[in-house]
Write an enzyme that holds these catalytic residues in place. Structure first.
Site, PDB file in Angstrom:
ATOM      1  N   THR A 179      68.183  81.660  55.612  1.00 22.81           N
ATOM      2  CA  THR A 179      68.085  82.685  56.673  1.00 22.81           C
ATOM      3  C   THR A 179      66.801  82.401  57.435  1.00 22.81           C
ATOM      4  O   THR A 179      65.956  81.648  56.938  1.00 22.81           O
ATOM      5  CB  THR A 179      68.028  84.104  56.042  1.00 22.81           C
ATOM      6  OG1 THR A 179      69.316  84.458  55.549  1.00 22.81           O
ATOM      7  CG2 THR A 179      67.603  85.188  57.003  1.00 22.81           C
ATOM      8  N   GLY A 209      76.388  89.900  55.108  1.00 23.66           N
ATOM      9  CA  GLY A 209      75.289  89.997  54.153  1.00 23.66           C
ATOM     10  C   GLY A 209      74.313  91.117  54.484  1.00 23.66           C
ATOM     11  O   GLY A 209      74.647  92.071  55.190  1.00 23.66           O
ATOM     12  N   THR A 230      65.357  87.503  52.758  1.00 19.93           N
ATOM     13  CA  THR A 230      66.241  86.350  52.568  1.00 19.93           C
ATOM     14  C   THR A 230      66.616  86.277  51.094  1.00 19.93           C
ATOM     15  O   THR A 230      65.785  86.566  50.229  1.00 19.93           O
ATOM     16  CB  THR A 230      65.574  85.040  53.001  1.00 19.93           C
ATOM     17  OG1 THR A 230      66.411  83.951  52.578  1.00 19.93           O
ATOM     18  CG2 THR A 230      64.182  84.842  52.403  1.00 19.93           C
ATOM     19  N   THR A 232      70.116  86.428  47.999  1.00 22.42           N
ATOM     20  CA  THR A 232      71.495  86.843  47.715  1.00 22.42           C
ATOM     21  C   THR A 232      71.734  88.217  48.319  1.00 22.42           C
ATOM     22  O   THR A 232      71.350  89.246  47.751  1.00 22.42           O
ATOM     23  CB  THR A 232      71.744  86.873  46.197  1.00 22.42           C
ATOM     24  OG1 THR A 232      70.567  87.355  45.553  1.00 22.42           O
ATOM     25  CG2 THR A 232      72.045  85.502  45.660  1.00 22.42           C
ATOM     26  N   GLY A 233      72.387  88.214  49.471  1.00 21.36           N
ATOM     27  CA  GLY A 233      72.463  89.398  50.315  1.00 21.36           C
ATOM     28  C   GLY A 233      73.032  90.623  49.639  1.00 21.36           C
ATOM     29  O   GLY A 233      72.558  91.742  49.880  1.00 21.36           O
TER      30      GLY A 233
HETATM   31  N1  ASP Z   1      70.518  86.934  52.824  1.00 13.38           N
HETATM   32  C1  ASP Z   1      71.434  86.002  53.421  1.00 13.38           C
HETATM   33  C2  ASP Z   1      72.836  86.517  53.246  1.00 13.38           C
HETATM   34  O1  ASP Z   1      73.142  87.005  52.183  1.00 13.38           O
HETATM   35  C3  ASP Z   1      71.314  84.611  52.850  1.00 13.38           C
HETATM   36  C4  ASP Z   1      69.912  84.125  52.624  1.00 13.38           C
HETATM   37  O2  ASP Z   1      68.960  84.730  53.066  1.00 13.38           O
HETATM   38  O3  ASP Z   1      69.713  83.088  52.007  1.00 13.38           O
HETATM   39  O4  ASP Z   1      73.611  86.399  54.140  1.00 13.38           O
END
Ligand code: ASP
Length: 319
Positions: A179, A209, A230, A232-233
């Site tokens: 992200t 996400g 950023t 695991t959303g």
């Molecule tokens: N947070 C983002 C999502 O879940 C992915 C990430 O930040 O790596 O879409």
């Protein structure tokens, strides 16, 4: 020292970092250069007295344009080989907010999010409706091929083959997700946050996400802080990570330096891998993560750019 009206800017290029052992000198230098370009884009505006909102927009646009990071150009693929991007922006002064989800077309999804905030009655538009709205705003559109990169295609194949084989998930963070984001405080003391992402590699089509969910992946409120996350959303959404930090400042008397790492540590215990950047009404920005790394950087009133990727000390350069 940082008084409330000292401009400051922090950015991240996501928790999906390439492992240190796999990062050759050229790729390492390219990531630092990308982070510095984004800091410079935002800092030039802040130092000239521009609003925090403009600084976070410019910084995120620079990262969206850089194919090394998972946002706009260089975004990850969905399980069916498409691109679905999420972006959000929030203005801490009036708590205005705008976001888009599941879109592909606007060259800079963050500009689509900003247009939602400034020119629509909505806070979040998704899919074809969001794309149509972006067209009505005369934003620059690009064909799908502009956003696609070989590296992300390889990450998709790796994951689809793994699923077919029923093998354990041993992918690196870089193959999983990423992200980009920015938080800023301007000379008037206003805070802003912006976040943009392609999401998780091989995500279910239609999956959205934390990035465009206010209070989860993106949040700004002058009374507390601005946050861009950023990782695991789904876990960041379930724990409303960004607003949890703001709540600790507002109701529990914690400082940002206490609240932000504590929330990130707590998320890890629920499988939430990642990090965030945050800034409060005073003090330096906080950049914290529980993953192996987070592409990140900040600049404070001395104009020195600080960038880092893993757990090493920041590399500095005069802006
Ligand atoms: N947070 C983002 C999502 O879940 C992915 C990430 O930040 O790596 O879409």
């Amino acid at each position: 020292m940082h008084d409330p009206h000292t401009p400051a800017l922090a950015i991240h290029g996501g928790a999906g970092t390439i492992p240190k052992s796999a990062l050759d000198d050229k790729t390492l230098a390219a990531h630092h250069a990308g982070l510095r370009a984004a800091l410079t884009a935002g800092w030039c505006l802040l130092a000239a007295g521009a609003p925090a909102l403009d600084a976070v927009t410019a910084a995120v646009m620079a990262l969206e344009d850089d194919p090394l990071f998972n946002a706009a150009r260089g975004a990850v693929f969905t399980a069916d080989g498409r691109l679905e991007m999420d972006a959000a922006i929030m203005d801490g002064k009036a708590r205005r907010a705008g976001a888009v989800a599941g879109i592909c077309g606007p060259k800079n999804p963050i500009l689509a999010a900003r247009a939602v905030m400034e020119n629509s009655p909505a806070v979040l538009l998704a899919g074809t409706g969001a794309e149509a709205f972006a067209r009505s705003q005369n934003l620059v559109f690009m064909p799908e091929t502009y956003f696609q990169t070989e590296r992300r295609r390889a990450s998709l194949s790796l994951e689809l083959n793994r699923r077919l084989a029923g093998a354990p998930d041993t992918r690196t963070d870089a193959d999983r997700h990423g992200t980009v984001g920015a938080v800023a405080r301007d000379a008037a003391g206003n805070l802003a946050a912006a976040t943009s992402t392609g999401g998780m590699t091989a995500k279910l089509p239609g999956r959205i996400g934390d990035t465009p969910i206010f209070g989860a992946g993106t949040y700004a409120d002058n009374a507390t802080c601005a946050v861009s996350c950023t990782g695991t959303g789904e876990v960041f959404v379930r724990f409303t990570a960004a607003s949890e930090i703001a709540a600790r400042l507002r109701h529990a008397g914690q400082s940002l330096a206490q609240a932000a790492p504590a929330v990130i540590a707590e998320l890890l215990t629920h499988g939430g891998d990642g990090g965030l950047i945050a800034i409060a009404a005073d003090g330096p920005p906080v950049l914290t993560f529980n993953s192996t790394g987070m592409y990140r950087g900040y600049v404070t009133s001395d104009g020195i750019l600080h960038t880092a990727i893993h757990r090493e000390d920041f590399t500095t350069q005069i802006s």
